[in-house]
Scaffold this motif. Structure first.
Motif, mmCIF file in Angstrom:
data_model
loop_
_atom_site.group_PDB
_atom_site.id
_atom_site.type_symbol
_atom_site.label_atom_id
_atom_site.label_comp_id
_atom_site.label_asym_id
_atom_site.label_seq_id
_atom_site.Cartn_x
_atom_site.Cartn_y
_atom_site.Cartn_z
ATOM 1 N N ALA A 161 0.834 -1.205 0.000
ATOM 2 C CA ALA A 161 0.000 0.000 0.000
ATOM 3 C C ALA A 161 0.870 1.257 0.000
ATOM 4 C CB ALA A 161 -0.925 -0.006 1.221
ATOM 5 N N TYR A 162 1.963 1.236 0.759
ATOM 6 C CA TYR A 162 2.867 2.382 0.807
ATOM 7 C C TYR A 162 3.517 2.624 -0.552
ATOM 8 C CZ TYR A 162 6.877 5.226 2.140
ATOM 9 O OH TYR A 162 7.825 6.216 2.208
ATOM 10 N N VAL A 163 3.973 1.547 -1.174
ATOM 11 C CA VAL A 163 4.581 1.676 -2.505
ATOM 12 C C VAL A 163 3.563 2.192 -3.512
ATOM 13 C CG1 VAL A 163 5.631 0.392 -4.399
ATOM 14 C CG2 VAL A 163 6.338 -0.074 -2.047
ATOM 15 N N LEU A 166 3.213 5.894 -3.078
ATOM 16 C CA LEU A 166 4.363 6.600 -3.655
ATOM 17 C C LEU A 166 4.281 6.635 -5.174
ATOM 18 C CD1 LEU A 166 7.366 5.339 -1.472
ATOM 19 C CD2 LEU A 166 6.080 7.468 -1.272
ATOM 20 N N GLU A 167 3.904 5.521 -5.779
ATOM 21 C CA GLU A 167 3.779 5.484 -7.237
ATOM 22 C C GLU A 167 2.686 6.427 -7.718
ATOM 23 O OE1 GLU A 167 3.123 1.417 -8.128
ATOM 24 O OE2 GLU A 167 5.246 0.836 -7.976
ATOM 25 N N GLU A 174 4.262 13.786 -12.066
ATOM 26 C CA GLU A 174 4.658 13.800 -13.470
ATOM 27 C C GLU A 174 3.562 14.410 -14.332
ATOM 28 O OE1 GLU A 174 7.049 13.286 -16.738
ATOM 29 O OE2 GLU A 174 7.525 13.072 -14.615
ATOM 30 N N GLN A 175 2.304 14.068 -14.024
ATOM 31 C CA GLN A 175 1.188 14.637 -14.773
ATOM 32 C C GLN A 175 1.113 16.152 -14.567
ATOM 33 O OE1 GLN A 175 -2.566 12.897 -13.767
ATOM 34 N NE2 GLN A 175 -3.721 14.082 -15.262
ATOM 35 N N THR A 176 1.350 16.593 -13.332
ATOM 36 C CA THR A 176 1.330 18.028 -13.059
ATOM 37 C C THR A 176 2.441 18.742 -13.809
ATOM 38 O OG1 THR A 176 0.403 17.607 -10.860
ATOM 39 C CG2 THR A 176 1.413 19.754 -11.244
ATOM 40 N N ARG A 177 3.624 18.121 -13.843
ATOM 41 C CA ARG A 177 4.735 18.735 -14.586
ATOM 42 C C ARG A 177 4.413 18.832 -16.064
ATOM 43 N NH1 ARG A 177 8.013 15.723 -10.903
ATOM 44 N NH2 ARG A 177 8.090 13.995 -12.383
#
Length: 396
Positions: A161-163, A166-167, A174-177
């Motif tokens: 769940a933590y990974v 993070l993903e 990345e989408q925001t960039r």
């Protein structure tokens, strides 16, 4: 990469195959005659023992799809094997494997409840079969297997769940960039389009005015016609120079570049007005004390006057135009007015403008924090007014 790491990659890529191999290995080892410590010797291998082990191990192949039903089936098989004295080898471990799977695929509360019920049932069966108390080492070790399996499964679930979080964050970042990059590209395209419109439209209009004057005076006043053609050549050279300057700005910083033309400024207002004066009467007045302005305000003021004169030529050819530039302590005010044309003398083939000139002037004014208004005058004609802030204490 070690053998264990390769096995993990294969197991992740083909979970069903890895479950089948695990179930097969457990089934084979479950048929081995291993006696529990402190307990009676196991009976020889029978068909019932093989059937129970087969059912329990076969259920493990479906543990990822149906974790809770598989845990129930495996627990029932192990309890049956214990009560019928058919438990052989590490078959009891199958319950721990099923409990681990439940912990990895469900929430913590469900995993603890399901694992606790299975441990209680298997513990009762073990105490009944071995005839020992709950604190007997064999029973305690058996229950510890369940606790370790559930705890390990919960840890794996938490890490996954933590990974995943993070993903997801990385994906959103990345989408925001990408969206920010697309927005900046769109803004830059709009700015370049506005610059091209201001440069090209003005000078083409000026060339049209001077060419018309030259054609009208060519026979009767050749000297004046030659002067008008000189303005055409000068305007053509100017538009080419300004286009070269604009394209030079778009070069990479490491590309060599030559000298560029000065940035458009109110210091060149005389030449701007003179270019139109030959074909259209233009009068301009200056009020206040001229002073250096911030470069952005200076360019915006020049472009607004330039575009206003261009529009006056396009929509009111031959009409008188008045340009008024006033400096005050708060900034600079621009007013461009024309008298309009007689509707009867209007060109029937003329087409209305796209309105991009007014939009560009408004954007330039608002970019530097100013205001812009434009519209027909009550007594005829058209008026443009822009107020651009440039306080004396911050003017450069």
């Amino acid at each position: 990469m070690g053998r264990f790491a390769r096995w993990r990659l294969v197991a992740r890529a083909h979970p069903t195959i890895s479950d089948v191999l695990l179930a097969g290995a457990l089934f084979v080892f479950s048929l081995l005659p291993v006696d529990p410590p402190g307990g009676p010797s196991r009976a020889p291998l029978t068909g019932g023992a093989v059937l129970i082990a087969l059912v329990g191990c076969a259920a493990l192949t479906l543990r990822r799809r149906h974790p809770l039903p598989v845990l129930a089936v495996v627990t029932s098989a192990v309890v049956t094997a214990l009560l019928t004295d058919q438990a052989r080898g590490p078959f009891v471990i199958s319950v721990a494997i099923a409990a681990y799977t439940v912990a990895t695929l469900t929430d913590r509360r469900t995993a603890a409840l399901a694992g606790g019920v299975s441990a209680l049932v298997v513990g009762l069966a073990a105490t009944a079969t071995l005839g020992v108390a709950w604190l007997d080492p064999a029973v305690v070790v058996l229950l510890l297997w369940f606790g370790v399996a559930v705890a390990a499964g919960d840890a794996v679930r938490s890490r996954r769940a933590y990974v995943a979080v993070l993903e997801e964050r990385a994906r959103r970042a990345e989408q925001t960039r990408e969206e920010e990059a697309r927005r900046r590209v769109a803004e830059e395209r709009l700015r370049i389009a506005r610059e091209l419109h201001d440069v090209v439209a003005h000078h083409i209009a000026l060339i049209s005015v001077q060419a018309g004057v030259a054609g009208h005076l060519l026979r009767d006043q050749p000297d004046a016609a030659e002067e008008a053609l000189g303005h055409v050549r000068a305007a053509s050279r100017t538009v080419l120079d300004e286009l070269a300057t604009l394209l030079g700005v778009l070069r990479q910083t490491d590309e060599p570049g030559g000298e560029t033309e000065p940035v458009p400024s109110l210091n060149r207002l005389d030449a701007l007005v003179e270019g139109f004066a030959a074909g259209q009467p233009v009068r301009w007045t200056l009020a206040g004390q001229p002073r250096p302005l911030p470069s952005a305000v200076d360019v915006a003021a020049y472009r607004i006057i330039q575009e206003s004169l261009t529009n006056a030529h396009k929509h009111a050819p031959g009409a008188r135009v008045a340009v008024r530039l006033r400096y005050d302590p708060e900034g600079v005010t621009i007013e461009v007015r024309d008298d309009g044309t007689d509707p009867a003398s209007a060109d029937p083939g003329a087409t209305p403008g796209s309105g991009l000139g007014l939009i560009g002037m408004r954007e330039r004014a608002e970019t530097v924090g100013g205001t812009f208004t434009a519209g027909p005058r009550p007594d005829g004609g058209f008026a443009v007014r822009a107020v651009l802030p440039a306080p004396e204490e911050v003017a450069e």
